[in-house]
Design a protein around this motif. Structure first.
Motif, PDB file in Angstrom:
ATOM      1  N   ASP A   1       0.832  -1.199   0.000  1.00 25.34           N
ATOM      2  CA  ASP A   1       0.000   0.000   0.000  1.00 25.34           C
ATOM      3  C   ASP A   1       0.869   1.252   0.000  1.00 25.34           C
ATOM      4  N   ARG A   2       1.807   1.317  -0.907  1.00 26.07           N
ATOM      5  CA  ARG A   2       2.704   2.460  -1.000  1.00 26.07           C
ATOM      6  C   ARG A   2       1.991   3.679  -1.563  1.00 26.07           C
ATOM      7  N   ALA A   3       2.228   4.818  -0.955  1.00 24.78           N
ATOM      8  CA  ALA A   3       1.666   6.056  -1.492  1.00 24.78           C
ATOM      9  C   ALA A   3       2.549   6.547  -2.625  1.00 24.78           C
ATOM     10  N   ASP A   4       1.930   7.013  -3.662  1.00 25.00           N
ATOM     11  CA  ASP A   4       2.673   7.624  -4.754  1.00 25.00           C
ATOM     12  C   ASP A   4       3.210   8.961  -4.251  1.00 25.00           C
ATOM     13  N   VAL A   5       4.329   9.398  -4.797  1.00 31.50           N
ATOM     14  CA  VAL A   5       4.948  10.631  -4.313  1.00 31.50           C
ATOM     15  C   VAL A   5       4.059  11.841  -4.519  1.00 31.50           C
ATOM     16  N   HIS A   6       3.046  11.743  -5.363  1.00 32.72           N
ATOM     17  CA  HIS A   6       2.170  12.883  -5.610  1.00 32.72           C
ATOM     18  C   HIS A   6       0.901  12.842  -4.767  1.00 32.72           C
ATOM     19  N   ASP A   7       0.690  11.757  -4.015  1.00 35.82           N
ATOM     20  CA  ASP A   7      -0.567  11.576  -3.297  1.00 35.82           C
ATOM     21  C   ASP A   7      -0.772  12.559  -2.144  1.00 35.82           C
ATOM     22  N   SER A   8       0.255  12.808  -1.370  1.00 38.42           N
ATOM     23  CA  SER A   8       0.069  13.638  -0.180  1.00 38.42           C
ATOM     24  C   SER A   8       1.397  14.232   0.247  1.00 38.42           C
ATOM     25  N   ASP A   9       1.331  15.089   1.250  1.00 31.19           N
ATOM     26  CA  ASP A   9       2.560  15.675   1.770  1.00 31.19           C
ATOM     27  C   ASP A   9       3.374  14.683   2.579  1.00 31.19           C
ATOM     28  N   ALA A  10       2.754  13.635   3.091  1.00 27.99           N
ATOM     29  CA  ALA A  10       3.467  12.652   3.909  1.00 27.99           C
ATOM     30  C   ALA A  10       3.388  11.279   3.233  1.00 27.99           C
ATOM     31  N   ALA A  11       4.379  10.961   2.427  1.00 29.82           N
ATOM     32  CA  ALA A  11       4.411   9.652   1.771  1.00 29.82           C
ATOM     33  C   ALA A  11       4.572   8.571   2.828  1.00 29.82           C
ATOM     34  N   SER A  12       3.897   7.453   2.640  1.00 25.72           N
ATOM     35  CA  SER A  12       3.906   6.406   3.661  1.00 25.72           C
ATOM     36  C   SER A  12       5.241   5.693   3.783  1.00 25.72           C
ATOM     37  N   TRP A  13       6.109   5.817   2.812  1.00 25.63           N
ATOM     38  CA  TRP A  13       7.402   5.146   2.873  1.00 25.63           C
ATOM     39  C   TRP A  13       8.478   6.022   3.518  1.00 25.63           C
ATOM     40  N   ILE A  14       8.084   7.184   3.983  1.00 29.81           N
ATOM     41  CA  ILE A  14       9.003   8.058   4.715  1.00 29.81           C
ATOM     42  C   ILE A  14       8.534   8.118   6.152  1.00 29.81           C
ATOM     43  N   GLU A  15       9.423   7.784   7.077  1.00 29.03           N
ATOM     44  CA  GLU A  15       9.050   7.739   8.489  1.00 29.03           C
ATOM     45  C   GLU A  15       8.676   9.125   9.014  1.00 29.03           C
ATOM     46  N   SER A  16       7.918   9.127  10.100  1.00 28.23           N
ATOM     47  CA  SER A  16       7.506  10.363  10.757  1.00 28.23           C
ATOM     48  C   SER A  16       8.737  11.100  11.296  1.00 28.23           C
ATOM     49  N   VAL A  17       8.558  12.380  11.543  1.00 30.69           N
ATOM     50  CA  VAL A  17       9.663  13.184  12.064  1.00 30.69           C
ATOM     51  C   VAL A  17      10.177  12.651  13.406  1.00 30.69           C
ATOM     52  N   PRO A  18       9.307  12.358  14.390  1.00 34.90           N
ATOM     53  CA  PRO A  18       9.839  11.839  15.658  1.00 34.90           C
ATOM     54  C   PRO A  18      10.651  10.549  15.482  1.00 34.90           C
ATOM     55  N   ARG A  19      10.145   9.635  14.658  1.00 36.56           N
ATOM     56  CA  ARG A  19      10.879   8.383  14.437  1.00 36.56           C
ATOM     57  C   ARG A  19      12.191   8.660  13.712  1.00 36.56           C
ATOM     58  N   ALA A  20      12.168   9.540  12.736  1.00 30.75           N
ATOM     59  CA  ALA A  20      13.391   9.864  11.990  1.00 30.75           C
ATOM     60  C   ALA A  20      14.437  10.509  12.900  1.00 30.75           C
ATOM     61  N   ILE A  21      13.989  11.326  13.848  1.00 31.24           N
ATOM     62  CA  ILE A  21      14.925  11.935  14.796  1.00 31.24           C
ATOM     63  C   ILE A  21      15.599  10.845  15.637  1.00 31.24           C
ATOM     64  N   VAL A  22      14.807   9.921  16.158  1.00 34.11           N
ATOM     65  CA  VAL A  22      15.377   8.833  16.960  1.00 34.11           C
ATOM     66  C   VAL A  22      16.379   8.040  16.124  1.00 34.11           C
ATOM     67  N   ASP A  23      16.014   7.734  14.880  1.00 29.14           N
ATOM     68  CA  ASP A  23      16.917   6.955  14.039  1.00 29.14           C
ATOM     69  C   ASP A  23      18.173   7.732  13.665  1.00 29.14           C
ATOM     70  N   ALA A  24      18.060   9.043  13.505  1.00 28.72           N
ATOM     71  CA  ALA A  24      19.259   9.851  13.253  1.00 28.72           C
ATOM     72  C   ALA A  24      20.196   9.792  14.461  1.00 28.72           C
ATOM     73  N   LEU A  25      19.622   9.812  15.661  1.00 31.94           N
ATOM     74  CA  LEU A  25      20.443   9.696  16.871  1.00 31.94           C
ATOM     75  C   LEU A  25      21.064   8.308  16.992  1.00 31.94           C
ATOM     76  N   ARG A  26      20.380   7.292  16.503  1.00 27.93           N
ATOM     77  CA  ARG A  26      20.886   5.928  16.576  1.00 27.93           C
ATOM     78  C   ARG A  26      21.974   5.659  15.541  1.00 27.93           C
ATOM     79  N   TRP A  27      21.770   6.116  14.320  1.00 25.48           N
ATOM     80  CA  TRP A  27      22.561   5.634  13.194  1.00 25.48           C
ATOM     81  C   TRP A  27      23.507   6.633  12.548  1.00 25.48           C
ATOM     82  N   SER A  28      23.431   7.904  12.860  1.00 22.87           N
ATOM     83  CA  SER A  28      24.332   8.861  12.209  1.00 22.87           C
ATOM     84  C   SER A  28      25.771   8.475  12.504  1.00 22.87           C
ATOM     85  N   PRO A  29      26.587   8.285  11.460  1.00 17.97           N
ATOM     86  CA  PRO A  29      27.990   7.942  11.702  1.00 17.97           C
ATOM     87  C   PRO A  29      28.693   8.989  12.573  1.00 17.97           C
ATOM     88  N   ASP A  30      28.314  10.239  12.391  1.00 18.72           N
ATOM     89  CA  ASP A  30      28.832  11.322  13.226  1.00 18.72           C
ATOM     90  C   ASP A  30      27.684  11.734  14.153  1.00 18.72           C
TER      91      ASP A  30
END
Length: 176
Positions: free
Chosen positions: A93-122
């Motif tokens: 059920d992937r959203a097309d890039v033109h469907d909405s401002d929040a594509a379903s295959w891109i994580e939410s901002v809070p989750r992305a922040i946590v993952d940036a803290l987990r995985w950023s090499p620097d």
């Protein structure tokens, strides 16, 4: 042309005329070609789509433990991560890039922040992104909720928790 500021870098190997402002839909469109089906984008790449700024050095690709990670050719480095957290979307059920401002295959901002803290090499890059999130009005509680979803056995969870505590402390000291 970059030096003369006729064009500006949008992504590895891709530039725009300097007077064209890259929008979130354009950043999603550029990123979509690098994202395998059944996976999501998180960390710095997801935050780049949400907020803009310089393109990330690599794309953090998240896949469920049951997903077999396959090598994929990309001009952008891909960093693969298995996750036990629920994905944002069902791969069928992937959203097309033109469907909405929040594509379903891109994580939410809070989750992305946590993952940036987990995985950023620097870690400094992850801290900067997390601090920027607070400046953009991201709720500290939402990020905290995402942190609780991390498994205690995940080696990166301690890094993310300590880094987030440091971000909150720094933010509080400059915004009181």
């Amino acid at each position: 042309m970059l030096r003369e500021q006729v064009i500006s870098l949008l992504a590895p190997g891709l530039a725009l005329p300097a007077d064209v402002e890259p929008t979130a839909p354009l950043r999603r469109h550029v990123l979509r070609g690098h994202v395998p089906p059944g996976t999501t984008v998180s960390g710095a790449a997801a935050l780049w789509v949400h907020w803009g700024g310089p393109p990330p050095r690599a794309i953090d690709i998240c896949a469920p433990w049951t997903h077999r990670l396959k090598s994929r050719h990309s001009t952008w480095p891909l960093l693969w991560h298995h996750t036990q957290r629920p994905q944002n979307a069902d791969p069928s059920d992937r959203a097309d890039v033109h469907d909405s401002d929040a594509a379903s295959w891109i994580e939410s901002v809070p989750r992305a922040i946590v993952d940036a803290l987990r995985w950023s090499p620097d870690l400094g890059d992850g801290l900067t992104l997390a601090y920027t999130g607070l400046q953009h009005g991201v709720s500290a509680d939402e990020v905290g909720d995402e942190l609780t979803l991390l498994s205690p056995q995940d080696r990166t969870s301690a890094r993310a928790r300590h880094a987030w505590a440091s971000v909150l402390e720094a933010y509080a000291s400059t915004h009181c």
